[in-house]
Design a protein around this motif. Structure first.
Motif, PDB file in Angstrom:
ATOM      1  N   PRO A   1       0.832  -1.208   0.000  1.00 55.55           N
ATOM      2  CA  PRO A   1       0.000   0.000   0.000  1.00 55.55           C
ATOM      3  C   PRO A   1       0.866   1.257   0.000  1.00 55.55           C
ATOM      4  N   THR A   2       0.394   2.310  -0.630  1.00 52.84           N
ATOM      5  CA  THR A   2       1.026   3.622  -0.560  1.00 52.84           C
ATOM      6  C   THR A   2       0.321   4.445   0.517  1.00 52.84           C
ATOM      7  N   GLU A   3       0.826   5.649   0.771  1.00 49.72           N
ATOM      8  CA  GLU A   3       0.139   6.535   1.714  1.00 49.72           C
ATOM      9  C   GLU A   3      -1.296   6.799   1.252  1.00 49.72           C
ATOM     10  N   LYS A   4      -1.468   6.964  -0.064  1.00 50.74           N
ATOM     11  CA  LYS A   4      -2.806   7.186  -0.604  1.00 50.74           C
ATOM     12  C   LYS A   4      -3.694   5.966  -0.353  1.00 50.74           C
ATOM     13  N   GLY A   5      -3.108   4.780  -0.457  1.00 48.41           N
ATOM     14  CA  GLY A   5      -3.865   3.560  -0.213  1.00 48.41           C
ATOM     15  C   GLY A   5      -4.289   3.437   1.243  1.00 48.41           C
ATOM     16  N   TYR A   6      -3.359   3.719   2.157  1.00 49.83           N
ATOM     17  CA  TYR A   6      -3.713   3.700   3.573  1.00 49.83           C
ATOM     18  C   TYR A   6      -4.809   4.725   3.875  1.00 49.83           C
ATOM     19  N   ARG A   7      -4.686   5.907   3.256  1.00 50.51           N
ATOM     20  CA  ARG A   7      -5.673   6.955   3.497  1.00 50.51           C
ATOM     21  C   ARG A   7      -7.072   6.515   3.059  1.00 50.51           C
ATOM     22  N   GLU A   8      -7.144   5.891   1.881  1.00 54.15           N
ATOM     23  CA  GLU A   8      -8.426   5.404   1.376  1.00 54.15           C
ATOM     24  C   GLU A   8      -8.982   4.321   2.302  1.00 54.15           C
ATOM     25  N   PHE A   9      -8.111   3.458   2.757  1.00 54.25           N
ATOM     26  CA  PHE A   9      -8.526   2.382   3.653  1.00 54.25           C
ATOM     27  C   PHE A   9      -9.100   2.946   4.952  1.00 54.25           C
ATOM     28  N   VAL A  10      -8.402   3.903   5.555  1.00 58.54           N
ATOM     29  CA  VAL A  10      -8.859   4.503   6.815  1.00 58.54           C
ATOM     30  C   VAL A  10     -10.155   5.278   6.608  1.00 58.54           C
ATOM     31  N   ASP A  11     -10.226   6.049   5.524  1.00 60.81           N
ATOM     32  CA  ASP A  11     -11.418   6.865   5.273  1.00 60.81           C
ATOM     33  C   ASP A  11     -12.669   6.024   5.070  1.00 60.81           C
ATOM     34  N   ARG A  12     -12.496   4.795   4.598  1.00 59.83           N
ATOM     35  CA  ARG A  12     -13.661   3.960   4.301  1.00 59.83           C
ATOM     36  C   ARG A  12     -13.946   2.903   5.367  1.00 59.83           C
ATOM     37  N   LEU A  13     -13.301   3.059   6.515  1.00 58.15           N
ATOM     38  CA  LEU A  13     -13.673   2.207   7.641  1.00 58.15           C
ATOM     39  C   LEU A  13     -15.073   2.618   8.088  1.00 58.15           C
ATOM     40  N   ASP A  14     -16.007   1.708   8.075  1.00 56.01           N
ATOM     41  CA  ASP A  14     -17.383   2.038   8.444  1.00 56.01           C
ATOM     42  C   ASP A  14     -17.483   2.509   9.891  1.00 56.01           C
ATOM     43  N   HIS A  15     -16.722   1.890  10.759  1.00 60.92           N
ATOM     44  CA  HIS A  15     -16.728   2.272  12.162  1.00 60.92           C
ATOM     45  C   HIS A  15     -15.499   1.658  12.823  1.00 60.92           C
ATOM     46  N   VAL A  16     -15.142   2.222  13.962  1.00 59.44           N
ATOM     47  CA  VAL A  16     -14.047   1.654  14.738  1.00 59.44           C
ATOM     48  C   VAL A  16     -14.614   0.538  15.597  1.00 59.44           C
ATOM     49  N   LYS A  17     -14.106  -0.664  15.394  1.00 62.71           N
ATOM     50  CA  LYS A  17     -14.607  -1.814  16.142  1.00 62.71           C
ATOM     51  C   LYS A  17     -14.368  -1.615  17.631  1.00 62.71           C
ATOM     52  N   PRO A  18     -15.452  -1.654  18.424  1.00 60.59           N
ATOM     53  CA  PRO A  18     -15.279  -1.442  19.873  1.00 60.59           C
ATOM     54  C   PRO A  18     -14.532  -2.605  20.507  1.00 60.59           C
ATOM     55  N   MET A  19     -13.852  -2.315  21.597  1.00 58.21           N
ATOM     56  CA  MET A  19     -13.154  -3.370  22.322  1.00 58.21           C
ATOM     57  C   MET A  19     -14.191  -4.206  23.074  1.00 58.21           C
ATOM     58  N   SER A  20     -13.822  -5.428  23.406  1.00 60.87           N
ATOM     59  CA  SER A  20     -14.736  -6.322  24.108  1.00 60.87           C
ATOM     60  C   SER A  20     -14.976  -5.822  25.532  1.00 60.87           C
ATOM     61  N   SER A  21     -16.046  -6.296  26.139  1.00 56.77           N
ATOM     62  CA  SER A  21     -16.371  -5.891  27.510  1.00 56.77           C
ATOM     63  C   SER A  21     -15.248  -6.238  28.496  1.00 56.77           C
ATOM     64  N   PRO A  22     -14.661  -7.434  28.435  1.00 58.35           N
ATOM     65  CA  PRO A  22     -13.535  -7.727  29.341  1.00 58.35           C
ATOM     66  C   PRO A  22     -12.347  -6.784  29.120  1.00 58.35           C
ATOM     67  N   GLU A  23     -12.080  -6.452  27.851  1.00 62.37           N
ATOM     68  CA  GLU A  23     -10.971  -5.537  27.571  1.00 62.37           C
ATOM     69  C   GLU A  23     -11.246  -4.161  28.173  1.00 62.37           C
ATOM     70  N   ARG A  24     -12.482  -3.670  28.005  1.00 60.83           N
ATOM     71  CA  ARG A  24     -12.829  -2.360  28.544  1.00 60.83           C
ATOM     72  C   ARG A  24     -12.733  -2.350  30.068  1.00 60.83           C
ATOM     73  N   LYS A  25     -13.212  -3.412  30.711  1.00 56.07           N
ATOM     74  CA  LYS A  25     -13.157  -3.492  32.173  1.00 56.07           C
ATOM     75  C   LYS A  25     -11.712  -3.526  32.657  1.00 56.07           C
ATOM     76  N   ALA A  26     -10.860  -4.237  31.925  1.00 58.27           N
ATOM     77  CA  ALA A  26      -9.451  -4.327  32.317  1.00 58.27           C
ATOM     78  C   ALA A  26      -8.777  -2.967  32.214  1.00 58.27           C
ATOM     79  N   ILE A  27      -9.091  -2.217  31.148  1.00 55.51           N
ATOM     80  CA  ILE A  27      -8.511  -0.883  30.971  1.00 55.51           C
ATOM     81  C   ILE A  27      -8.955   0.039  32.102  1.00 55.51           C
ATOM     82  N   LEU A  28     -10.258   0.061  32.371  1.00 56.20           N
ATOM     83  CA  LEU A  28     -10.788   0.946  33.397  1.00 56.20           C
ATOM     84  C   LEU A  28     -10.221   0.603  34.769  1.00 56.20           C
ATOM     85  N   SER A  29     -10.151  -0.684  35.082  1.00 57.77           N
ATOM     86  CA  SER A  29      -9.620  -1.112  36.374  1.00 57.77           C
ATOM     87  C   SER A  29      -8.161  -0.701  36.539  1.00 57.77           C
ATOM     88  N   PHE A  30      -7.384  -0.857  35.470  1.00 52.90           N
ATOM     89  CA  PHE A  30      -5.963  -0.515  35.525  1.00 52.90           C
ATOM     90  C   PHE A  30      -5.777   0.981  35.748  1.00 52.90           C
TER      91      PHE A  30
END
Length: 347
Positions: free
Chosen positions: A68-97
């Protein structure tokens, strides 16, 4: 967008995913084997030729696959429908830490360490900017009759302690008067307004009931507390992660390390056109333009702000090569920023 364009984006997405994972140029044969694209190898080769002609992918060596080129990465990022949320255990671990942090410094140190581990990149977090902070409380403690400790606590959890050497000793009653005067002048005020209030106190010494010396000296010290401390504006973690991706920087890793050491370059990136609550991705030359230096040309920066619903405390994010797991990195940055704000906002 037509089906051919959609299919070519799927080919680009597959090339980005495989290159990030393998670090090797990607050929049409491997795409057919690894991804269910629903078309023939010949069609994929044609799509790759179009993507290359349009600047989204490139062939680093003769007879090799594409990257991929920079232009390719840019297109890829721009067309991400959404940022996949972290799992509930991952979120709890982050908050607890983060909740285990004993004070602002500890919470921020934990944040950069955690973010560096999650992304395997360099994590950076900006100390809460005083200009956006509010004085929550001012405490005055007598260390001796002629020596005071002033403690300024902001709504972001920042604590600044200063010693005041008095010319005249004060008693307990005068200490209480001084505490009340400073509290009424500063508590609940934004930093700019607090600075003005301190200056006003210092100019009205005649009305302070014999506390002129203590008020004047305290005001002088407080004014030093109510300005930005440039030398402590940024924390970094995971710098060693860059060494595992040395080849990705094309020989410019030393300049990236120098930029991190200078800090002002990264601060410019965190401050540049950052929309509150939104994850921003700057790729390659976009990072160079935002930072104002060529040192960042081979990097990507994924950043956001952290704070409460009402106030942005500062910026944070990660820095690494353009060959980066953008979806995973964006999710990690968003999650850690959210929980830093929650932890600091409830203290």
């Amino acid at each position: 967008m037509g089906s051919a364009d959609d299919r070519r984006f799927e080919v680009l997405r597959a090339i980005v995913a495989d290159f990030v994972s393998t670090k090797e140029p990607i050929g049409s044969k491997s795409l057919v084997e690894r991804h269910n694209l629903g078309v023939s190898s010949a069609t994929i080769r044609n799509d790759m030729a179009v993507l290359e002609a349009e600047g989204y992918i490139a062939q680093p060596h003769t007879s090799s696959g594409r990257v991929p080129t920079e232009k390719g990465y840019r297109e890829f990022v721009d067309r991400l429908d959404h940022v996949k949320p972290m799992s509930s255990p991952e979120r709890k671990a982050i908050l607890s830490f983060l909740e285990s942090g004993v004070d602002l410094d500890d919470v921020l140190r934990r944040s950069v360490r955690l973010l560096a581990q999650l992304t395997r990149q360099v994590a950076v977090v900006q100390y809460p900017t005083l200009s956006s902070s509010t004085v929550r409380h001012v405490e005055v403690v007598a260390l001796s009759p002629a020596r005071l400790l002033l403690v300024v606590i902001t709504d972001s959890g920042r604590v600044d302690q200063r010693i005041v050497e008095l010319g005249d000793a004060i008693d307990e009653h005068q200490l209480g008067q001084l505490r009340d005067l400073l509290g009424k002048a500063l508590d609940g005020k934004k930093m700019a307004a607090a600075s003005v209030a301190v200056a006003d106190l210092a100019s009205q010494l005649d009305g302070t009931g014999g506390l002129g010396d203590a008020v004047g000296r305290s005001a002088t010290v407080l004014l030093e507390s109510l300005v930005e401390h440039r030398e402590e504006r940024l924390l970094t973690g995971g710098t060693a992660n860059l060494t595992s991706n040395t080849a990705d920087f094309g020989g410019s890793l030393r300049s990236v390390l120098e930029a991190l050491e200078e800090q002002v370059v990264v601060l410019k990136l965190l401050a540049a056109k950052q929309e509150a609550g939104k994850v921003t991705v700057r790729i390659g030359h976009e990072a160079q333009v935002a930072s104002g230096t060529e040192q960042m040309a081979g990097t990507s920066v994924v950043s956001t702000t952290y704070g409460t619903m009402d106030t942005v405390y500062g910026g944070m994010g990660v820095l690494g090569p353009t060959r980066m797991d953008y979806p995973g990195t964006m999710a990690s940055v968003a999650a850690v920023a959210l929980y830093i704000g929650e932890v600091l906002g409830t203290r």
